[in-house]
Scaffold this active site. Structure first.
Site, mmCIF file in Angstrom:
data_model
loop_
_atom_site.group_PDB
_atom_site.id
_atom_site.type_symbol
_atom_site.label_atom_id
_atom_site.label_comp_id
_atom_site.label_asym_id
_atom_site.label_seq_id
_atom_site.Cartn_x
_atom_site.Cartn_y
_atom_site.Cartn_z
ATOM 1 N N LYS A 65 49.679 43.275 46.537
ATOM 2 C CA LYS A 65 48.378 43.087 45.871
ATOM 3 C C LYS A 65 47.337 44.438 45.648
ATOM 4 O O LYS A 65 47.794 45.529 46.246
ATOM 5 C CB LYS A 65 47.705 42.548 46.991
ATOM 6 C CG LYS A 65 45.950 42.424 46.789
ATOM 7 C CD LYS A 65 46.011 41.000 47.969
ATOM 8 C CE LYS A 65 44.160 40.454 47.425
ATOM 9 N NZ LYS A 65 43.852 39.697 48.621
ATOM 10 N N SER A 140 41.625 35.282 46.928
ATOM 11 C CA SER A 140 41.485 36.245 45.930
ATOM 12 C C SER A 140 43.038 37.022 45.281
ATOM 13 O O SER A 140 42.685 37.858 44.684
ATOM 14 C CB SER A 140 40.659 37.501 46.520
ATOM 15 O OG SER A 140 41.563 38.525 47.709
ATOM 16 N N SER A 164 41.895 34.399 51.560
ATOM 17 C CA SER A 164 42.524 34.638 50.008
ATOM 18 C C SER A 164 44.091 34.685 49.640
ATOM 19 O O SER A 164 44.295 35.338 48.892
ATOM 20 C CB SER A 164 42.044 36.963 49.787
ATOM 21 O OG SER A 164 40.548 36.153 49.396
#
Lengths: 472, 470
Positions: A65, A140, A164
């Site tokens: 990420k 996210s 997330s």
């Protein structure tokens, strides 16, 4: 799956596996990646093929990420303000992955600074859900989840501040684990709300998630909140759930939850029962205050954490230099997206003199009450079983204009971060062709119990094996 | 009292004797190095980095808090003070804010009318920001450069109650504080930026002004004197002193308004989530036990142990190095004589030359004192020896020889005495007749013949001997 991949790479070629993966990413329409580390990944793969090294993830490609610092690879948090920022150091988790032989293939898309539930707030545009490209992948860590689900990564790291990791795992039909606060070092994770977030794995199976967690977990003296723990997440994975007591919190069902989601979760509870576990209803009475407390704490911390981005030392530089205040204000005005600005403003307000007691302090008190809810529940049960998200993936653009409904989507994930306990999301069926996620929550540092229950469920059901068609 | 001056100080002390900064491993030894060479991702506040507390810094802070008679709290708590400034790369400063490590202490200073107790409100820890270098003066610079070498250095903020009544007392407080810190071996006051002072000054009945950025003890006295004059002038013109922050411009010797209360910052303090509270209650007894003898206690001991005056004891104990020097000398030479020569002569000569005690060796002092004791040199000669050592170096014996500072050698003196006695028949008769004073004339002649190099006492003794031998 990673076990088989590791053998395939050891007996075949890491370069071939990684080339194929990179090709797949390049022809994809999902927009799961912000940047590919093509050159360094292939170079490392060739090196591995020449003289293979040992390690629990030897030769295995992994996606990261874009909120996690990677030395030499641009790290942007999907924000304009960090455009061009190339960290001079690796996050602790990246050091651990490299030490165990993994190969980083790229940085995945996300909501800007992790602020979102849909990956729509990214400055690089939304990532698409591989099950239905008109829909969001969740957020996210949407890029990481979509990449794993679509076979564009064998596994990935995400970060979870209020859901997330688990939300996109749920929307994309894969496994995502948020560890106990303090289990994984946050050194190198670009802070959104530092008292809430943890780095964790997104993977195709429970075993893969346990393997990645095994590699990245452990004490790091550079993170004062990092705990000294035993590890051993792969041990006893197949010991089953016989005698295990599952708690079903009544506040996590009913109003606002899709019928199809509820049905899938109850089916999952039946499966666990069939496997020898028992269940009982429990109450987490302060759940209704969790969202408000979460958003106040997260935005307050964010307003401070994101203040350092002034374009002075790294990142975006716009216009011509004027005096200090004008220059950094212009850079921040141009660099942050609307959601980030909104949260900075709200957080700044909540921490202001005169409001601090009414908002921030009160939110901390609620947080303590929520923690106590969980402590009380875990006196009677081994794990809690809930839906991860109240509904399956929604359409791109559907909720971004109705922020309150978007924030409400986090209702079952944020209490877990407030309490600091571990939780996993794993596939438990489909609703209208879209994956549904089951959330299994454990007590502090009870990751092994969570993995054991998850693995037992996974072994008894076919959902994790379902894969979307490639989207070109 | 109308016009009475009320001063409170906030003193920032850099714990520059630590090996590393407060929250990272960067070296603190940057003073002679190029800008931005002692930095790392942590003290540069790069995204994703986290602070880790330097335990040695906490121990030093406890040491200081105890020495200032503060109550040390049970655990450390840190807060974020949020504000934008280019020297602050995280845009917040990690500080203890309202949860200081030490609370409610006091120290003794020499006030305007004798000894005065100055109450310490608190001692708290925080990180130092970087250093801004303005191209010109702060209010007129075209651009500013930032050096992050200093960024993240451990600072202690020592806050007094408004107990000081004059700029001179403010300076006395700082002298005493520096003396204590010096004893505790936690900081080197000679390094740039080691001690920085913010002060609050008001005239009784008026609002206060905060004067920031004063470095050096002389600077404090000057800045505060300027501020008193300014506030008095404001009143004289029939206006009110406004609550504001002023910057001290050392070059121009004036204070300049920076911001008024209306523009005051809201620092949005909240607990630093990246640092967990650390329990220190268990450390305190050990640190207390290891605390060295402090200036006041040493002064009392010097007085009783060496039988020296309080003024000498005070002078000898204001700097630990001087105190240690004195004790080494007093072990090998008469303590009272040593006190006079170290406190009155040597310290004066060092001050005059802006030198520290390291420029003088204790054995040199012992040798000088021994020569004085056996009357091999005069006091005037001994002062010359001290000066010569400081200016040119060398050993006392060599200097005495080279400069002819030894009292006239016996032979020469005896020759002079015999000659004088022979030449001064009438005076000799007067002396023998009972006029004691007559001997002075003969001694005078001896001094004349030896060009003053004979010791008058010795000459007196020798003249008497010579007369008896006649």
């Amino acid at each position: 799956m990673l076990r088989e991949l590791k053998e395939e790479i050891a007996s075949g070629s890491a370069e071939e596996v990684i080339s194929a993966l990179l090709e797949r990413v390049k022809r994809s329409k999902l927009n799961a990646y912000n940047a590919l580390a093509e050159e360094s990944a292939l170079a490392r793969a060739r090196k591995f093929d020449g003289s293979p090294w040992a390690g629990r993830m030897a030769g295995i490609p992994i996606a990261i990420k874009d909120s996690i610092s990677t030395r030499g690879i641009e790290t942007t948090c999907s924000s304009r303000i960090l455009q061009g920022y190339i960290p001079p150091y690796d996050a602790h988790v990246i050091e651990r992955l490299k030490a165990e032989g993994a190969i980083i293939i790229g940085k995945t898309n996300m909501d800007e600074f992790c602020m979102g539930t849909s990956t729509e707030t990214s400055c690089f545009g939304p990532t698409r859900n591989p099950w239905d490209t008109e829909r969001v992948p969740g957020g996210s860590s949407g890029g990481s989840a979509a990449a794993v689900a679509a076979g564009e990564a064998s596994c990935a790291l995400g970060s979870d501040t209020g859901g997330s990791i688990r939300c996109p795992a749920s929307f994309c039909g894969i496994v995502g684990m948020k560890p106990t606060y303090g289990l994984v070092s946050r050194y190198g994770l670009i802070s959104y709300a530092n008292s809430l977030e943890q780095i964790g794995p997104l993977a195709s199976t429970v075993e893969d998630a346990a393997l990645v967690l095994e590699v990245i977990a452990g004490h790091d003296p550079r993170d004062s909140t990092s705990a000294k723990t035993e590890g051993g997440y792969l041990d006893g994975l197949e010991d089953g759930v016989r005698g295990m007591v599952c708690g079903v919190p009544k506040e996590y069902f009913g109003e606002g939850v899709d019928d199809s989601v509820e049905r899938s979760v109850w089916d999952a509870i039946s499966v666990l029962e069939d496997l020898g576990a028992s269940w009982r209803e429990v109450s987490l009475p302060h759940t209704k205050y969790a969202l408000a407390a979460y958003y106040i704490i997260a935005m307050s911390e964010a307003s401070s954490n994101l203040a350092r981005f002034d374009g002075l030392r790294y990142g975006l530089r716009v216009g011509t230099d004027k005096d200090w205040h004008t220059t950094f204000s212009e850079i921040r005005a141009a660099g942050f997206g609307p959601e980030v600005k909104r949260r900075i403003l709200l957080g700044t307000y909540a921490l202001s003199a005169g409001y601090y007691g009414r908002y921030y302090l009160k939110a901390l008190k609620v947080r303590t009450l929520i923690k106590e809810d969980f402590q009380r529940a875990f006196q009677d049960v081994d794990v809690l079983v809930t839906p991860t998200m109240p509904f399956p993936a929604f359409r791109i653009g559907e909720r971004i204009q109705d922020l309150l409904s978007l924030y409400m989507a986090d209702v079952f994930t944020v209490p877990i971060n407030l309490a600091g306990v571990p939780a996993i999301s794993l596939p438990c069926g489909f609703a209208g062709g879209l994956p549904v996620g089951l959330q299994i929550v454990g007590d502090h540092f009870a990751e092994k119990t969570v993995f054991r229950a998850s693995r037992a469920y996974e072994d008894a059901t076919p959902h994790h094996a379902a894969r979307p068609q490639e989207v070109i | 009292m109308e016009g009475e001056v009320i001063i409170g100080l906030e003193v920032h002390v850099q714990l520059n004797k630590l090996n590393s900064k407060l929250f990272c491993g960067c070296s603190t030894d940057y003073h002679d190095d190029d800008p931005n060479t002692h930095t790392c991702p942590v003290c540069l506040g790069l995204p994703g980095t986290l602070p880790v507390i330097n335990k040695k810094a906490v121990e030093y802070a406890i040491r200081v808090a105890l020495a200032l008679n503060c109550v040390v709290q049970e655990e450390t708590l840190f807060y974020r003070k949020n504000y934008y400034y280019p020297d602050l790369p995280k845009a917040f400063q990690i500080t203890q804010y309202d949860y200081p490590l030490g609370l409610g202490g006091h120290i003794l200073i020499k006030g305007e009318d004798g000894e005065r107790v100055v109450r310490i409100n608190r001692v708290h820890m925080e990180e130092d920001p970087g250093r801004l270098v303005h191209a010109g003066t702060i209010d007129r610079a075209k651009y500013t450069m930032v050096d992050y070498n200093r960024c993240g250095m451990a600072l202690l903020e020592v806050v007094t109650e408004p107990d000081l009544r004059s700029p001179k007392e403010a300076r006395a407080f700082l002298d005493k504080l520096r003396s204590i810190l010096d004893y505790l071996d936690v900081f080197d006051g000679d390094l740039e930026g080691a001690m920085r002072v913010d002060s609050n000054l008001s005239l009784a009945g008026g609002d206060r002004a905060e004067v920031k950025n004063i470095s050096g003890h002389k600077g404090v006295e000057k800045a505060l004197n300027y501020e008193i004059t300014r506030q008095k002038n404001v009143r004289r013109r029939g206006m009110k002193v406004v609550l504001e922050t002023r910057h001290y411009d050392e070059l121009r010797g004036v204070t300049v308004s920076m911001r008024t209360k209306e523009e005051a910052h809201d620092y949005r303090y909240f607990p630093e989530p990246d640092l967990v509270p650390m329990r220190i209650a268990d450390w305190v007894p050990r640190v207390q036990e290891e605390l060295p003898e402090l200036p006041d206690a040493k002064r009392d001991r010097f007085r009783t142990q060496y039988g020296i005056t309080d003024d000498h004891a005070k002078s000898l104990t204001s700097e630990i190095k001087v105190a240690n020097f004195y004790e080494r000398v007093a072990g090998k030479a008469p303590p009272k004589l040593a006190a006079v020569w170290v406190a009155d002569v040597l310290k004066g000569e060092l001050n005059y030359r802006d030198l520290s005690i390291e420029n003088f060796h204790e054995d040199q002092m012992v040798e000088i004192l021994k020569m004085l004791e056996r009357e091999a040199i005069t006091e005037k000669g001994a002062v010359e020896v001290v000066r010569q050592i400081l200016d040119e170096g060398g050993s006392p014996a060599e200097i005495v020889k080279a400069m002819g500072l030894g009292k006239a050698e016996d032979d020469a003196v005896r020759v002079a005495v015999r000659a004088a006695v022979a030449e001064c028949g009438p005076a000799v008769e007067d002396y023998r007749g009972g006029n004691e004073k007559a001997i002075n004339f003969i001694v005078g002649q001896v001094m004349k013949k030896t060009r003053g190099r004979a010791d008058p006492g010795e000459a007196n003794r020798l003249v008497k001997e010579a007369i008896e031998e006649l």
